[in-house]
Write an enzyme that holds these catalytic residues in place. Sequence first.
Site, short mmCIF file in Angstrom:
data_model
loop_
_atom_site.label_atom_id
_atom_site.label_comp_id
_atom_site.label_asym_id
_atom_site.label_seq_id
_atom_site.Cartn_x
_atom_site.Cartn_y
_atom_site.Cartn_z
N VAL A 255 -26.06 136.13 -46.26
CA VAL A 255 -26.00 134.90 -46.86
C VAL A 255 -25.72 133.79 -45.59
O VAL A 255 -26.12 132.67 -45.78
CB VAL A 255 -24.84 134.56 -48.09
N GLU B 225 -7.97 137.20 -27.90
CA GLU B 225 -7.27 136.93 -29.19
C GLU B 225 -6.94 138.17 -29.94
O GLU B 225 -7.96 138.72 -30.43
CB GLU B 225 -8.02 135.96 -30.17
N CYS C 252 -5.00 131.51 -36.03
CA CYS C 252 -5.84 130.90 -34.88
C CYS C 252 -4.86 130.18 -34.16
O CYS C 252 -5.21 129.93 -32.81
CB CYS C 252 -7.20 130.26 -35.21
N LYS D 221 -19.42 129.93 -49.09
CA LYS D 221 -19.40 131.42 -48.89
C LYS D 221 -18.02 131.63 -48.42
O LYS D 221 -17.92 131.62 -47.23
CB LYS D 221 -20.76 131.78 -47.86
N GLY E 176 -21.14 137.04 -50.22
CA GLY E 176 -22.21 137.57 -49.16
C GLY E 176 -21.41 137.89 -47.75
O GLY E 176 -20.35 137.39 -47.40
N GLU F 262 -14.28 125.72 -36.21
CA GLU F 262 -12.67 125.84 -35.79
C GLU F 262 -12.81 127.32 -35.72
O GLU F 262 -13.00 128.11 -36.54
CB GLU F 262 -12.13 125.36 -37.37
N GLY G 272 -21.93 137.74 -43.20
CA GLY G 272 -22.22 136.77 -42.60
C GLY G 272 -23.66 136.82 -42.06
O GLY G 272 -24.54 135.91 -41.89
#
Length: 479
Positions: free
Chosen positions: A210, A382, A282, A174, A205, A249, A207
């Site tokens: 799906v 972040e 990230c 996905k 899709g 992650e 979060g």
Amino acid sequence: MIEKRNFYINGEWVAPIDARDCEVIDPSTEEPCAVISLGSAADADAAVAAAKAALPGWMATPVEERIALVEKLLEIYMERGEDLAQSMSIAMGAPIDLARTQQVGAGSFHLKNFINAAKKFQFDRPLDEKYPNDRIIYEAVGVAALITPWNWPMNQITLKVGAAAIAGCTMILKPSEESPLDAMVFAELVDAAGFPKGVFNLVNGDGTGVGTRLSGHPDVDMVSFTGSTRAGIAISKNAAETLKKVHLELGGKGANVVFADADEKAVKRGVLHMMNNTGQSCNAPSRMLVQSEIYDQAVEIAAEVASKVAVGSAHDEGNHMGPVVNKTQWEKIQGLIQKGIDEGARLVAGGPGLPENFNKGFYVKPTVFADVTPDMTIAREEIFGPVLSIIKFDTEEEAITIANDTEYGLTNYVQTQDPARANRMARVLRSGMVEMNGKPRSAGAPFGGMKKSGNGREAGIFGIEDFMEIKAVSGWTPE
């Protein structure tokens, strides 16, 4: 307008069970560039059923044959590199030159490393030469749900698909609905490589739809997710009901510790690393900790470097920074830049609003704050945009304290000419990765974090192992 409404399930492109159109917005222009379908729980169920049916045969396929198929996938991937680059540029805003090199290159890099690592790995071996009747067998976890982000699409898709395929897992991908076009090209590559039906499936899709269905599905044995910490927590809670394996992650707030004896390019290197991919990484070195002896000079260099970073459309060739992915991200970043100003940080480059000569597109000024304190919002959250916070420190001990004072633990960076100090720092910094003096991690090195940056490791043999269970067998008769 590009139309990509179908899903790839059981080796075929099929129409959604319950069609729901979703426009993909080009962040360079703010105009729709494509339309896809957002799947339903029923679409997810169909993909899981296909993967479950294909699992026994794929697990029984000799690992040499699985590796050969990944080699074929890599060959086709290289041939279709321009298609992948264009799809990432238009949908998530990577400047086309960066898309062709770094974005596409990340995928081929990981596939090559998986192939090399797998050829050397013993998937079936004795426990020890002293115990020939004890056997260690590495076996696929099973059906894996792969949920990937928009910021480095091919990087994350290949890290998951390559490892899962070699390990013997079947899978459902996905991709992010923000950047789905590259994933659909990738599905075409898998099909062309000749993977058996049901081994790889793709359902678009969101979060909550799906993604939630896959992470809680009783027939899914593992979820590998890359994205925000908030979403990772939600996935972990949903997956707990079925006790499936969860690999996460997540976010980061990397410290780049610049000591007074750092090389002359350390500050410039750190700023450019922060601005790469428009700060949407990230592992970005978003907190630059600078020793007091060189602090003023470092601030001056950082401001000068940031001011020279060009901003432009993702469709234009050249070395420049593109837009962030969407309006929501743009507004979040603008709010945090303003928060930095309101809380007393000193703005030395960039700032709020669109860059000069732009009246549309989700563009952000390359921004640098000085005199940031560890308690400020911009030092703790972040931002996921091209915003650098510079913090002063005096001693090594103080630098360690500041660097580790975060809920994240993905990547930290150290700049010093003192090898003993560099090694000390590497041992005490609480992060899954530490990069020193601008030297990147080598091919096959593990990628992953600790604390709220997640768990598990990707890349090389470490990534393959994450998609396998270890079976211990006693009473084995050596053949």
